[in-house]
Design a protein around this motif. Sequence first.
Motif, PDB file in Angstrom:
ATOM      1  N   GLN A 182       0.917  -1.107   0.136  1.00  0.00           N
ATOM      2  CA  GLN A 182      -0.079  -0.079   0.026  1.00  0.00           C
ATOM      3  C   GLN A 182       0.676   1.201   0.026  1.00  0.00           C
ATOM      4  O   GLN A 182       0.677   2.122  -0.756  1.00  0.00           O
ATOM      5  CB  GLN A 182      -1.068  -0.012   1.177  1.00  0.00           C
ATOM      6  CG  GLN A 182      -1.870  -1.072   1.121  1.00  0.00           C
ATOM      7  CD  GLN A 182      -3.101  -0.897   0.189  1.00  0.00           C
ATOM      8  OE1 GLN A 182      -3.379   0.435  -0.227  1.00  0.00           O
ATOM      9  NE2 GLN A 182      -3.343  -1.990  -0.476  1.00  0.00           N
ATOM     10  N   GLU A 183       1.742   1.285   0.997  1.00  0.00           N
ATOM     11  CA  GLU A 183       2.314   2.693   1.343  1.00  0.00           C
ATOM     12  C   GLU A 183       3.632   3.008   0.603  1.00  0.00           C
ATOM     13  O   GLU A 183       4.428   1.999   0.568  1.00  0.00           O
ATOM     14  CB  GLU A 183       2.541   2.991   2.749  1.00  0.00           C
ATOM     15  CG  GLU A 183       1.098   3.158   3.602  1.00  0.00           C
ATOM     16  CD  GLU A 183       1.350   3.414   5.048  1.00  0.00           C
ATOM     17  OE1 GLU A 183       1.753   4.636   5.441  1.00  0.00           O
ATOM     18  OE2 GLU A 183       1.401   2.448   5.704  1.00  0.00           O
TER      19      GLU A 183
ATOM     20  N   LYS B  88       2.534   7.779  12.530  1.00  0.00           N
ATOM     21  CA  LYS B  88       1.247   6.751  12.592  1.00  0.00           C
ATOM     22  C   LYS B  88      -0.120   7.557  12.754  1.00  0.00           C
ATOM     23  O   LYS B  88      -0.234   8.289  13.720  1.00  0.00           O
ATOM     24  CB  LYS B  88       1.611   5.554  13.603  1.00  0.00           C
ATOM     25  CG  LYS B  88       2.222   4.652  12.913  1.00  0.00           C
ATOM     26  CD  LYS B  88       2.278   3.371  13.823  1.00  0.00           C
ATOM     27  CE  LYS B  88       0.809   2.690  13.872  1.00  0.00           C
ATOM     28  NZ  LYS B  88       1.057   1.375  14.447  1.00  0.00           N
ATOM     29  N   ASP B  91      -6.036   4.041  15.018  1.00  0.00           N
ATOM     30  CA  ASP B  91      -6.573   2.692  14.622  1.00  0.00           C
ATOM     31  C   ASP B  91      -8.315   2.777  14.938  1.00  0.00           C
ATOM     32  O   ASP B  91      -8.471   2.981  16.085  1.00  0.00           O
ATOM     33  CB  ASP B  91      -6.057   1.397  15.533  1.00  0.00           C
ATOM     34  CG  ASP B  91      -4.780   1.138  14.601  1.00  0.00           C
ATOM     35  OD1 ASP B  91      -4.076   0.198  15.095  1.00  0.00           O
ATOM     36  OD2 ASP B  91      -4.314   1.696  13.771  1.00  0.00           O
ATOM     37  N   GLU B 128      -7.343   9.519   6.247  1.00  0.00           N
ATOM     38  CA  GLU B 128      -6.333   9.222   5.889  1.00  0.00           C
ATOM     39  C   GLU B 128      -5.190   8.693   6.714  1.00  0.00           C
ATOM     40  O   GLU B 128      -5.401   9.037   8.049  1.00  0.00           O
ATOM     41  CB  GLU B 128      -5.437  10.581   5.372  1.00  0.00           C
ATOM     42  CG  GLU B 128      -6.154  11.359   4.087  1.00  0.00           C
ATOM     43  CD  GLU B 128      -5.305  12.425   3.654  1.00  0.00           C
ATOM     44  OE1 GLU B 128      -5.868  13.524   3.633  1.00  0.00           O
ATOM     45  OE2 GLU B 128      -4.063  12.155   3.630  1.00  0.00           O
ATOM     46  N   ASN B 129      -4.398   7.635   6.446  1.00  0.00           N
ATOM     47  CA  ASN B 129      -3.337   7.230   7.275  1.00  0.00           C
ATOM     48  C   ASN B 129      -3.896   6.699   8.469  1.00  0.00           C
ATOM     49  O   ASN B 129      -3.223   6.362   9.461  1.00  0.00           O
ATOM     50  CB  ASN B 129      -2.358   8.245   7.701  1.00  0.00           C
ATOM     51  CG  ASN B 129      -1.038   7.844   8.210  1.00  0.00           C
ATOM     52  OD1 ASN B 129      -0.598   6.860   7.742  1.00  0.00           O
ATOM     53  ND2 ASN B 129      -0.552   8.424   9.250  1.00  0.00           N
ATOM     54  N   ASP B 130      -5.261   6.242   8.694  1.00  0.00           N
ATOM     55  CA  ASP B 130      -5.686   5.567   9.850  1.00  0.00           C
ATOM     56  C   ASP B 130      -6.024   4.167   9.414  1.00  0.00           C
ATOM     57  O   ASP B 130      -6.574   3.936   8.421  1.00  0.00           O
ATOM     58  CB  ASP B 130      -7.037   6.296  10.499  1.00  0.00           C
ATOM     59  CG  ASP B 130      -6.810   7.599  10.869  1.00  0.00           C
ATOM     60  OD1 ASP B 130      -7.736   8.407  10.560  1.00  0.00           O
ATOM     61  OD2 ASP B 130      -5.579   7.803  11.435  1.00  0.00           O
ATOM     62  N   GLN B 131      -5.541   3.177  10.030  1.00  0.00           N
ATOM     63  CA  GLN B 131      -5.802   1.898   9.952  1.00  0.00           C
ATOM     64  C   GLN B 131      -7.424   1.662  10.424  1.00  0.00           C
ATOM     65  O   GLN B 131      -7.734   1.979  11.760  1.00  0.00           O
ATOM     66  CB  GLN B 131      -4.978   0.915  10.709  1.00  0.00           C
ATOM     67  CG  GLN B 131      -3.585   0.976  10.182  1.00  0.00           C
ATOM     68  CD  GLN B 131      -2.645  -0.162  10.560  1.00  0.00           C
ATOM     69  OE1 GLN B 131      -2.381  -1.118   9.944  1.00  0.00           O
ATOM     70  NE2 GLN B 131      -2.288  -0.220  11.924  1.00  0.00           N
ATOM     71  N   THR B 148      -6.646  -2.004   8.684  1.00  0.00           N
ATOM     72  CA  THR B 148      -5.664  -1.856   7.606  1.00  0.00           C
ATOM     73  C   THR B 148      -5.819  -0.555   7.016  1.00  0.00           C
ATOM     74  O   THR B 148      -6.952   0.207   6.982  1.00  0.00           O
ATOM     75  CB  THR B 148      -6.077  -2.959   6.655  1.00  0.00           C
ATOM     76  OG1 THR B 148      -5.046  -2.976   5.752  1.00  0.00           O
ATOM     77  CG2 THR B 148      -7.363  -2.887   6.220  1.00  0.00           C
ATOM     78  N   ILE B 149      -4.899  -0.351   6.308  1.00  0.00           N
ATOM     79  CA  ILE B 149      -4.676   0.973   5.578  1.00  0.00           C
ATOM     80  C   ILE B 149      -5.356   0.558   4.009  1.00  0.00           C
ATOM     81  O   ILE B 149      -5.561   1.387   3.241  1.00  0.00           O
ATOM     82  CB  ILE B 149      -3.278   1.530   5.301  1.00  0.00           C
ATOM     83  CG1 ILE B 149      -2.779   2.134   6.355  1.00  0.00           C
ATOM     84  CG2 ILE B 149      -3.246   2.542   4.175  1.00  0.00           C
ATOM     85  CD1 ILE B 149      -3.376   3.360   6.711  1.00  0.00           C
ATOM     86  N   TYR B 151      -8.027   0.397   2.236  1.00  0.00           N
ATOM     87  CA  TYR B 151      -9.059   0.919   2.255  1.00  0.00           C
ATOM     88  C   TYR B 151     -10.000   0.308   1.035  1.00  0.00           C
ATOM     89  O   TYR B 151     -11.235  -0.033   1.354  1.00  0.00           O
ATOM     90  CB  TYR B 151      -9.199   2.567   2.023  1.00  0.00           C
ATOM     91  CG  TYR B 151      -8.728   3.232   3.371  1.00  0.00           C
ATOM     92  CD1 TYR B 151      -8.538   4.725   3.232  1.00  0.00           C
ATOM     93  CD2 TYR B 151      -8.446   2.757   4.591  1.00  0.00           C
ATOM     94  CE1 TYR B 151      -8.198   5.357   4.435  1.00  0.00           C
ATOM     95  CE2 TYR B 151      -8.085   3.301   5.384  1.00  0.00           C
ATOM     96  CZ  TYR B 151      -7.814   4.636   5.465  1.00  0.00           C
ATOM     97  OH  TYR B 151      -7.450   5.411   6.450  1.00  0.00           O
TER      98      TYR B 151
END
Lengths: 329, 347
Positions: A182-183, B88, B91, B128-131, B148-149, B151
């Motif tokens: 993903q990143e 990070k 979550d 954004e950027n949150d699991q 998870t990222i 999406y």
Amino acid sequence: MEIEYPYVLWLLILTVPFTIFFFFRYERNKDLLKELIGSWRFDTFSNVFMVKVFFYILSGNLFLIFLILSMAGIKFGTKLEEEDRTGYEIVFALDISKSMMARDVYPTRLYRAAEEIKLFMNNMPDTSFGLVLFKGEALRIIPLTEDIHSITMVLDNVKTDLISAPGSNIEKGINAALETFQEAGRFKLIILFTDGEVLDGNALDKAHFAGTQNIPIIPVGMGTNRGVRIYLDNGDIVRDKNGEPVETKINMELLEEIAKLSNGKMYLYNKVQEIEKDLFYILRNLEPGEWDKNLKLTGNDIHDAFLLLSIIFLFFSFLIRGWRWKNVI
Amino acid sequence: MGFEFHAAFLIFIIIPPLIYFVHFRKNRGGKIIFSFEIWKGKGFYPRFSIRKFLYFISYGLLWICFCCLIFALAGPVKIERHKVYLQKGIDIMIVLDESLSMLAQDFTPKNRFTTAKRVINDFIKGRENDQIGLVSFSEEAVLRVPATIDYPLLLDTLDKLDVSALKDGTAIGMGISLACLHLQYSTAQDKVIILLTDGENNAGDIEPEKAALVADELGIRIYTIGMGQEEAYMEYIDPDTGKTVTGVYMEYKDPNSGELIRGVYSGKFDEKLLRTIAEISGAKYFHASNTGTLNQIFEQIDLLEETEKRIKINVDKAELYREFILTGLIFFFISFFIRKIILKELL
């Protein structure tokens, strides 16, 4: 020296028909020239013509050769570059074909692979893990997550019949793993648990592609060199269409080639714990030693030198045609 | 697209004089001179013909080949910029009630469940950027997607979620517990559960209050959302018994038989329980009476859980010089074919 696209070098064969064409046409062209300019001054022209044809073929061939070499991605020597990636994304690609039920690894190859994955995850905090299972088809079971518990739950119940498509297609397994990442800005790695017995697909092509994407593959060889039979859960032996028991053994050559093409490294099933120690060097393409953690090793791409030479020889071929020899009227 | 070595374009300077040298210079090579003084007539000037056209095309392609190689030498690259988060995010586990009562049609456009899915979908797309993970529950609780990222996979799983998947019943405590189990080892700066339900806890072995206490110990906040509005309930006549029933109309299509089952849902969520859960974990309780308020609630949670984002931009460059070289090579061979095979050029 490293060549990124060695198959491009097959194009060098083009120089052969290129040269043969001029040799075959030389005498005919000489006759045509004689007809055009007249036999009374042909001797003077023929020497010039011969010299020009020779240098034209030479510069044309050199133009082609250097052009093809520039496309082959030749890297000569190495250099250190700044590495700006941090954090790990690791996808496990687990082979669940029937051969993984062989018992040359106690209790079975599949069970042992699942245990090794669980142990590995526990030693790698702050890492995102994903899980792909593959057989004749591949399935992304768990997306990248730090929730190792969800992966553990799947591994505790993993069986060969989780995917119905029969066969063993490592290419699809690697492909599904590549699609999981993903990143940007993170180190990406595929750890492939398999015995290397492939029935479909082109794993080496996919491994090479992973290498071009800076995603090394670490094949973990599940099995031994002894040919062993495969026992199913109900005690039956797996047989081929002739009714003969199927014997399976590890395909080390394939796994080593996959590692080499993707700039990874191969390990046997009983050395999985060493992967963690070597990860730093594998991901930066470095040899073990003292390196600054913000550096990585890359090859020196010299395609521009070959390209410049090919342009120079193309330029010469124009000059050879256009230049008038002063001894000729 | 960009170029890395602009100095290579200086080579274009030699092309005009080279074209003059090859094609227009008076004493250029490759010409055969005839004397025509004896005839005292005009010289030979071939009129326009297909041969002349092919000659023009072939040399045109050759010069284009030359230009393609110069472009290749200039280091063409395709530039892609990627956002890289230096910190990070949080979550989030979404715990969604998928019992049959969620088919009640008091939320537009269809029912509570599809509205909840749509609003959650918008919420996920705004993060954004949150699991983010997904747990669903009715009589049992199931982890659908771990935090998870990824999406796209999460949204796809959410889209395919269906109320008929699990048995009827509402096990709120199990849903919270399962979400806590999958958040306990998270190293995120904050851990959040968003619980959506329209019923009372009537299934499962774990009491919701106890699950909330566990969540609090693990540092997990639980936002609770109660869906439905008793004031909007209407009166219906039960066709089987003839009795008056107050509630909200719902439809359910049995996936096995295809039979459409109609009914009236009279239940309501336990507001006191949801408030308690939120208070224990240090978060908030919300009441969603319709689609509009549900949207607002998620917007509010989105604001409450806004985090500072430190990012850097990574620039990835994909080399394109091979494409230019290959194009030049193709033009070279076409030009060679026209000149040497069709036009039968001597040199």
